[in-house]
Scaffold this active site. Sequence first.
Site, mmCIF file in Angstrom:
data_model
loop_
_atom_site.group_PDB
_atom_site.id
_atom_site.type_symbol
_atom_site.label_atom_id
_atom_site.label_comp_id
_atom_site.label_asym_id
_atom_site.label_seq_id
_atom_site.Cartn_x
_atom_site.Cartn_y
_atom_site.Cartn_z
ATOM 1 N N ASP A 41 0.875 -1.167 0.000
ATOM 2 C CA ASP A 41 0.000 0.000 0.000
ATOM 3 C C ASP A 41 0.919 1.226 0.000
ATOM 4 O OD1 ASP A 41 -2.369 1.622 0.401
ATOM 5 O OD2 ASP A 41 -1.749 1.794 2.499
ATOM 6 N N ASP A 43 -0.281 5.141 0.997
ATOM 7 C CA ASP A 43 -0.601 6.192 1.972
ATOM 8 C C ASP A 43 -0.589 5.643 3.395
ATOM 9 O OD1 ASP A 43 -1.320 8.619 0.296
ATOM 10 O OD2 ASP A 43 -2.613 7.105 -0.612
#
Length: 262
Positions: A41, A43
């Site tokens: 991922d 953020d």
Amino acid sequence: MYIPLVVRTWGRATSINPISTIMANPIIDSRKGFITHVIFDMDGLLLDTEKFYTEVQEIILARYNKKFDWSLKAKMMGKKAIEAAHVFVEETGLNDFLTAEDFLIEREDMLQSLFPTSELMPGASCLIKHLHTNGIPICVATGSHRRHFELKTQRHRDLFSLMHHVVLGDDAEVKRGKPSPDIFLAAAKRFEGGPIDPQNILVFEDAPAGVCAAKSAGMSVVMVPDPRLDSSYHGGGHQVLSSLLDFNPCDWGLPPFEKIPS
């Protein structure tokens, strides 16, 4: 490409950073196969950008004499922008005053001024470079759309260039955002020789929705949650760490660090 030659022993999580051992938990599952590929991922996991969303959403809510809290944040994290926007206006009771689309428009200028200042999360650079150097194919699967991705990564393009590919939230193949598995399944397809067996993929996530998405895709998950996220959301990860600095590749049959990351 590096292929692990030893079977993983699932049943422990070794913390490298002694300050953070309190959050390292045993790997709780036993699965077949070797980890040969890694999906990140972005953020809140590789880039410290979640704070920008929090700051902007606090400003917007203050206009309506409301406060932003982490129970709402947990429901928004990891989702596509429009999906998170619907959660925001509905959960805060602003849907009588503000549509999800209006909310996105209202926050856009503020976010665009903040994103270019994005910093890497501790341990992110070391882990990415380590995996790449050792021939482990890596990629990013993020709910961010193209315009925001470019702003967030503009100071870190050399590092992100090490990714085999990047799958974004506005990708045509990603019909539904996290917690649906679409984005991770799309990412698995795009590795060389793909689709890669999900049991051979390790996902790094910070968001509850992302953890659910990876598990729904049949992949293993290391969760690295924000310390402000209630611990009740930590249960989904196969391993939960307080920082990427705590990750021990040997726990997953991956090449060991030559030295402790910093």
